[in-house]
Write an enzyme that holds these catalytic residues in place. Sequence first.
Site, PDB file in Angstrom:
ATOM      1  N   LYS A 106     -15.536  -7.397   5.548  1.00  0.00           N
ATOM      2  CA  LYS A 106     -14.457  -8.126   6.219  1.00  0.00           C
ATOM      3  C   LYS A 106     -14.509  -7.858   7.721  1.00  0.00           C
ATOM      4  CE  LYS A 106     -11.385  -7.075   2.341  1.00  0.00           C
ATOM      5  NZ  LYS A 106     -10.138  -6.388   1.974  1.00  0.00           N
ATOM      6  N   HIS A 145       0.840  -1.203   0.000  1.00  0.00           N
ATOM      7  CA  HIS A 145       0.000   0.000   0.000  1.00  0.00           C
ATOM      8  C   HIS A 145       0.873   1.251   0.000  1.00  0.00           C
ATOM      9  CE1 HIS A 145      -3.048  -2.648   2.302  1.00  0.00           C
ATOM     10  NE2 HIS A 145      -3.556  -2.459   1.094  1.00  0.00           N
ATOM     11  N   SER A 180      -3.051  -7.718   3.095  1.00  0.00           N
ATOM     12  CA  SER A 180      -3.291  -7.580   4.536  1.00  0.00           C
ATOM     13  C   SER A 180      -3.722  -8.910   5.138  1.00  0.00           C
ATOM     14  CB  SER A 180      -4.356  -6.510   4.790  1.00  0.00           C
ATOM     15  OG  SER A 180      -3.900  -5.247   4.379  1.00  0.00           O
ATOM     16  N   ARG A 233      -2.546  -6.259  -8.316  1.00  0.00           N
ATOM     17  CA  ARG A 233      -1.446  -7.190  -8.069  1.00  0.00           C
ATOM     18  C   ARG A 233      -1.371  -8.253  -9.150  1.00  0.00           C
ATOM     19  NH1 ARG A 233      -3.310  -8.284  -2.070  1.00  0.00           N
ATOM     20  NH2 ARG A 233      -5.118  -8.545  -3.359  1.00  0.00           N
TER      21      ARG A 233
END
Length: 160
Positions: free
Chosen positions: A41, A17, A128, A90
């Site tokens: 989440k 990030h 994460s 990504r």
Amino acid sequence: MKIALYPGTFDPVTNGHASLIRRGRQIFDKIIVGVAKSTPKHTLFSLEERVAFVREVFSDDPGVEAEPFDGLTVDFARQNNACALLRGLRAVSDFDYEFQLALMNRRLSRNVETVFMMTDYQWLYISSTIIKAVASQGGNIGGLVPENVRRALEKKYGLC
């Protein structure tokens, strides 16, 4: 002034990030890191902790702000005069989701563009979620997250 909003959960912020934000600062005058309150989440860190992590990491750059937000991302972008949403990619698997999200955001606000940046190759494999999984089992996460986050994860999992 060109302002971009980089929205996300940031639970926690990673070096991936941080790299994207620093690279985005070469394009935008200001980047607002929008730390989402509402997320499907389950977060490990509170909203306040997540905002504080980002603020500490970028305390030396007045062009990066971290702010909590709730509601539609495009509404928060408009409230902060952001002309763009900054998003990282990504892998190909990210593209499908991000593409759908960008199209919906474009439908909701024609004045806010989505700008995709490829993640720097050294961070392609981290997220994460993976960081938290490794830390929860006592694995070494040094160099993958900012130091303030590493210490917080070690404390959270009773590793220090």
